[in-house]
Design a protein around this motif. Sequence first.
Motif, PDB file in Angstrom:
ATOM      1  N   ILE A 284       0.838  -1.202   0.000  1.00 49.40           N
ATOM      2  CA  ILE A 284       0.000   0.000   0.000  1.00 49.40           C
ATOM      3  C   ILE A 284       0.871   1.249   0.000  1.00 49.40           C
ATOM      4  O   ILE A 284       0.610   2.216  -0.739  1.00 49.40           O
ATOM      5  CB  ILE A 284      -0.951  -0.007   1.209  1.00 49.40           C
ATOM      6  N   ARG A 285       1.922   1.251   0.824  1.00 55.06           N
ATOM      7  CA  ARG A 285       2.824   2.408   0.845  1.00 55.06           C
ATOM      8  C   ARG A 285       3.557   2.550  -0.490  1.00 55.06           C
ATOM      9  O   ARG A 285       3.760   3.664  -0.982  1.00 55.06           O
ATOM     10  CB  ARG A 285       3.837   2.256   1.988  1.00 55.06           C
ATOM     11  N   ALA A 286       3.949   1.415  -1.085  1.00 54.56           N
ATOM     12  CA  ALA A 286       4.622   1.460  -2.383  1.00 54.56           C
ATOM     13  C   ALA A 286       3.689   2.009  -3.456  1.00 54.56           C
ATOM     14  O   ALA A 286       4.122   2.754  -4.344  1.00 54.56           O
ATOM     15  CB  ALA A 286       5.116   0.068  -2.759  1.00 54.56           C
ATOM     16  N   GLU A 287       2.403   1.662  -3.359  1.00 50.18           N
ATOM     17  CA  GLU A 287       1.419   2.212  -4.302  1.00 50.18           C
ATOM     18  C   GLU A 287       1.352   3.732  -4.161  1.00 50.18           C
ATOM     19  O   GLU A 287       1.268   4.458  -5.158  1.00 50.18           O
ATOM     20  CB  GLU A 287       0.034   1.610  -4.042  1.00 50.18           C
ATOM     21  N   GLY A 288       1.386   4.202  -2.912  1.00 50.97           N
ATOM     22  CA  GLY A 288       1.367   5.649  -2.684  1.00 50.97           C
ATOM     23  C   GLY A 288       2.583   6.334  -3.276  1.00 50.97           C
ATOM     24  O   GLY A 288       2.476   7.432  -3.835  1.00 50.97           O
ATOM     25  N   GLU A 289       3.747   5.699  -3.173  1.00 49.22           N
ATOM     26  CA  GLU A 289       4.967   6.273  -3.733  1.00 49.22           C
ATOM     27  C   GLU A 289       4.914   6.292  -5.260  1.00 49.22           C
ATOM     28  O   GLU A 289       5.401   7.236  -5.895  1.00 49.22           O
ATOM     29  CB  GLU A 289       6.178   5.486  -3.239  1.00 49.22           C
ATOM     30  N   VAL A 290       4.315   5.258  -5.840  1.00 46.22           N
ATOM     31  CA  VAL A 290       4.142   5.241  -7.298  1.00 46.22           C
ATOM     32  C   VAL A 290       3.226   6.388  -7.725  1.00 46.22           C
ATOM     33  O   VAL A 290       3.501   7.086  -8.717  1.00 46.22           O
ATOM     34  CB  VAL A 290       3.559   3.888  -7.770  1.00 46.22           C
ATOM     35  N   THR A 291       2.149   6.589  -6.987  1.00 46.66           N
ATOM     36  CA  THR A 291       1.215   7.671  -7.313  1.00 46.66           C
ATOM     37  C   THR A 291       1.902   9.026  -7.261  1.00 46.66           C
ATOM     38  O   THR A 291       1.724   9.861  -8.159  1.00 46.66           O
ATOM     39  CB  THR A 291       0.011   7.653  -6.340  1.00 46.66           C
ATOM     40  N   GLU A 292       2.702   9.260  -6.208  1.00 42.05           N
ATOM     41  CA  GLU A 292       3.401  10.542  -6.096  1.00 42.05           C
ATOM     42  C   GLU A 292       4.423  10.726  -7.221  1.00 42.05           C
ATOM     43  O   GLU A 292       4.567  11.820  -7.772  1.00 42.05           O
ATOM     44  CB  GLU A 292       4.087  10.647  -4.729  1.00 42.05           C
ATOM     45  N   ALA A 293       5.134   9.648  -7.561  1.00 41.62           N
ATOM     46  CA  ALA A 293       6.109   9.728  -8.655  1.00 41.62           C
ATOM     47  C   ALA A 293       5.398   9.961  -9.989  1.00 41.62           C
ATOM     48  O   ALA A 293       5.895  10.690 -10.852  1.00 41.62           O
ATOM     49  CB  ALA A 293       6.938   8.448  -8.711  1.00 41.62           C
ATOM     50  N   TYR A 294       4.249   9.351 -10.153  1.00 42.37           N
ATOM     51  CA  TYR A 294       3.428   9.530 -11.363  1.00 42.37           C
ATOM     52  C   TYR A 294       2.998  10.987 -11.486  1.00 42.37           C
ATOM     53  O   TYR A 294       3.063  11.587 -12.569  1.00 42.37           O
ATOM     54  CB  TYR A 294       2.228   8.593 -11.270  1.00 42.37           C
ATOM     55  N   VAL A 327      11.298  10.684 -14.363  1.00 41.78           N
ATOM     56  CA  VAL A 327      11.012   9.366 -14.933  1.00 41.78           C
ATOM     57  C   VAL A 327      11.742   8.283 -14.145  1.00 41.78           C
ATOM     58  O   VAL A 327      11.198   7.206 -13.891  1.00 41.78           O
ATOM     59  CB  VAL A 327      11.403   9.326 -16.418  1.00 41.78           C
ATOM     60  N   LEU A 328      12.983   8.572 -13.748  1.00 37.73           N
ATOM     61  CA  LEU A 328      13.752   7.618 -12.958  1.00 37.73           C
ATOM     62  C   LEU A 328      13.052   7.336 -11.627  1.00 37.73           C
ATOM     63  O   LEU A 328      12.966   6.187 -11.184  1.00 37.73           O
ATOM     64  CB  LEU A 328      15.164   8.145 -12.705  1.00 37.73           C
ATOM     65  N   ASN A 329      12.525   8.389 -10.999  1.00 39.24           N
ATOM     66  CA  ASN A 329      11.813   8.211  -9.735  1.00 39.24           C
ATOM     67  C   ASN A 329      10.569   7.342  -9.918  1.00 39.24           C
ATOM     68  O   ASN A 329      10.247   6.506  -9.065  1.00 39.24           O
ATOM     69  CB  ASN A 329      11.417   9.568  -9.156  1.00 39.24           C
ATOM     70  N   LEU A 330       9.872   7.552 -11.033  1.00 37.97           N
ATOM     71  CA  LEU A 330       8.693   6.738 -11.317  1.00 37.97           C
ATOM     72  C   LEU A 330       9.080   5.282 -11.533  1.00 37.97           C
ATOM     73  O   LEU A 330       8.444   4.373 -10.997  1.00 37.97           O
ATOM     74  CB  LEU A 330       7.960   7.272 -12.558  1.00 37.97           C
ATOM     75  N   ARG A 331      10.132   5.076 -12.301  1.00 34.64           N
ATOM     76  CA  ARG A 331      10.566   3.707 -12.588  1.00 34.64           C
ATOM     77  C   ARG A 331      11.012   3.005 -11.302  1.00 34.64           C
ATOM     78  O   ARG A 331      10.682   1.840 -11.070  1.00 34.64           O
ATOM     79  CB  ARG A 331      11.715   3.743 -13.604  1.00 34.64           C
ATOM     80  N   LYS A 332      11.763   3.716 -10.463  1.00 37.60           N
ATOM     81  CA  LYS A 332      12.232   3.132  -9.202  1.00 37.60           C
ATOM     82  C   LYS A 332      11.053   2.794  -8.298  1.00 37.60           C
ATOM     83  O   LYS A 332      11.018   1.726  -7.674  1.00 37.60           O
ATOM     84  CB  LYS A 332      13.180   4.118  -8.495  1.00 37.60           C
ATOM     85  N   ALA A 333      10.085   3.693  -8.219  1.00 42.18           N
ATOM     86  CA  ALA A 333       8.919   3.450  -7.375  1.00 42.18           C
ATOM     87  C   ALA A 333       8.127   2.250  -7.887  1.00 42.18           C
ATOM     88  O   ALA A 333       7.645   1.430  -7.091  1.00 42.18           O
ATOM     89  CB  ALA A 333       8.021   4.699  -7.336  1.00 42.18           C
ATOM     90  N   TYR A 334       8.012   2.132  -9.196  1.00 37.99           N
ATOM     91  CA  TYR A 334       7.259   1.012  -9.773  1.00 37.99           C
ATOM     92  C   TYR A 334       7.977  -0.311  -9.526  1.00 37.99           C
ATOM     93  O   TYR A 334       7.348  -1.317  -9.190  1.00 37.99           O
ATOM     94  CB  TYR A 334       7.052   1.245 -11.267  1.00 37.99           C
ATOM     95  N   LEU A 335       9.288  -0.320  -9.698  1.00 43.44           N
ATOM     96  CA  LEU A 335      10.049  -1.541  -9.444  1.00 43.44           C
ATOM     97  C   LEU A 335      10.000  -1.920  -7.967  1.00 43.44           C
ATOM     98  O   LEU A 335       9.918  -3.099  -7.621  1.00 43.44           O
ATOM     99  CB  LEU A 335      11.508  -1.358  -9.894  1.00 43.44           C
ATOM    100  N   ALA A 336      10.029  -0.921  -7.085  1.00 44.81           N
ATOM    101  CA  ALA A 336       9.928  -1.191  -5.638  1.00 44.81           C
ATOM    102  C   ALA A 336       8.567  -1.795  -5.319  1.00 44.81           C
ATOM    103  O   ALA A 336       8.454  -2.680  -4.454  1.00 44.81           O
ATOM    104  CB  ALA A 336      10.120   0.101  -4.849  1.00 44.81           C
ATOM    105  N   LEU A 337       7.539  -1.356  -6.019  1.00 44.76           N
ATOM    106  CA  LEU A 337       6.214  -1.921  -5.825  1.00 44.76           C
ATOM    107  C   LEU A 337       6.186  -3.393  -6.240  1.00 44.76           C
ATOM    108  O   LEU A 337       5.599  -4.235  -5.542  1.00 44.76           O
ATOM    109  CB  LEU A 337       5.182  -1.140  -6.653  1.00 44.76           C
ATOM    110  N   GLN A 338       6.827  -3.717  -7.365  1.00 48.36           N
ATOM    111  CA  GLN A 338       6.864  -5.111  -7.814  1.00 48.36           C
ATOM    112  C   GLN A 338       7.614  -5.978  -6.801  1.00 48.36           C
ATOM    113  O   GLN A 338       7.229  -7.124  -6.554  1.00 48.36           O
ATOM    114  CB  GLN A 338       7.546  -5.201  -9.187  1.00 48.36           C
ATOM    115  N   GLU A 339       8.668  -5.426  -6.214  1.00 45.67           N
ATOM    116  CA  GLU A 339       9.435  -6.190  -5.216  1.00 45.67           C
ATOM    117  C   GLU A 339       8.620  -6.386  -3.936  1.00 45.67           C
ATOM    118  O   GLU A 339       8.805  -7.383  -3.223  1.00 45.67           O
ATOM    119  CB  GLU A 339      10.726  -5.455  -4.891  1.00 45.67           C
ATOM    120  N   ALA A 340       7.734  -5.447  -3.640  1.00 44.74           N
ATOM    121  CA  ALA A 340       6.927  -5.552  -2.413  1.00 44.74           C
ATOM    122  C   ALA A 340       5.830  -6.601  -2.536  1.00 44.74           C
ATOM    123  O   ALA A 340       5.252  -7.003  -1.524  1.00 44.74           O
ATOM    124  CB  ALA A 340       6.315  -4.189  -2.074  1.00 44.74           C
TER     125      ALA A 340
END
Length: 341
Positions: A284-294, A327-340
């Motif tokens: 859930i927190r990773a989803e929030g980080e993806v949203t902010e990066a988006y 874009v890098l922040n978005l990609r990192k957040a998305y990859l962190a979400l996949q790892e979570a």
Amino acid sequence: MFILWIDPLRKLGIFALLTMLMGCSGIPQHELDSYVSSFKTAKSTTQDIILNAKNSAEKANDGTNVGRQTLAQRQRALDARLAALDLIDKYNDILVKLATGTDAAAVKGSLEGLSTNLKSFGVAQLTSFAAQATPYFGIISKAVGLIDDSIKAEKFNEAVSAAQDPIQAIIGILREDADDLGEIQTQLLAMKQDPERDQLLDLYFKFAALSNGLIADADVGKAITDLNLAWATLSIDPAKRPIAVAPVASGGRAATAADKAVLQTIVSQTAARVAAYNKIGDQIRAEGEVTEAYKGVLEATSRNFADLNVAIAKKREMAPISFAINVLNLRKAYLALQEAK
């Protein structure tokens, strides 16, 4: 005979002038190359986010009439986001073509395609707040008329300038709806997390009911300590945790081997449930980080479109494009979400 040659000569002159205007933009090629590469990454990652949200929306459907209606509404909104992404990509492509001096016919074709897509774009489907969408209808319809008129007059720079308002408006809607996009995912995750907490409470009361009737020898005391430690690691507001289990000060019976085995089993099950609950919380927190990066990518895209338009119109160098970091922040957040997951 002379009259027959006026139109082709005029078009040739316009073509030469357009080529000159497009070719004298001061944007360094390496800046554009980096920007184009970053934009492709942003588009690909955003498509993944939207498609994952579509999958989650389907999983959240409970099969009821309300569930099916909610799913249909969410699917329309997500499809509209994909369409919006395609519009933004088309506009970006036109800006890059202008900046690099691409053939005028190609620019014209791209503008015509953009105009067609703008006409059919469903703004109301994109936002859950219909009232907020109303102003965008006027912006888009007015811009489409200007774009079409400019294309007919072969004033392509003016057409691109006219297209900026609706594209920026669409980016604005996407920013407003960014939280809603993430909410689809977090709602599904919350549906998985609530049963974990319910199971934890069941285990807690079973443990407390048994331990409260036992003399707290070394084994029972250790089981109580381990249970309390497991609960302490639960990622939840401390006020929402049950009170810590305390050893019985007096009375009770001596614990049998079976009692101790049950206590230990409950401790192990509790630790496993806590880990499962916390993992969902991490998602859930990773989803929030993806949203902010988006949101950050959308804001950066909006700025870069404005800067590119100015650079092309005034034929001058623009400040270095800082799009890559967003874009890098978005990609990192998305990859962190996949790892979570």
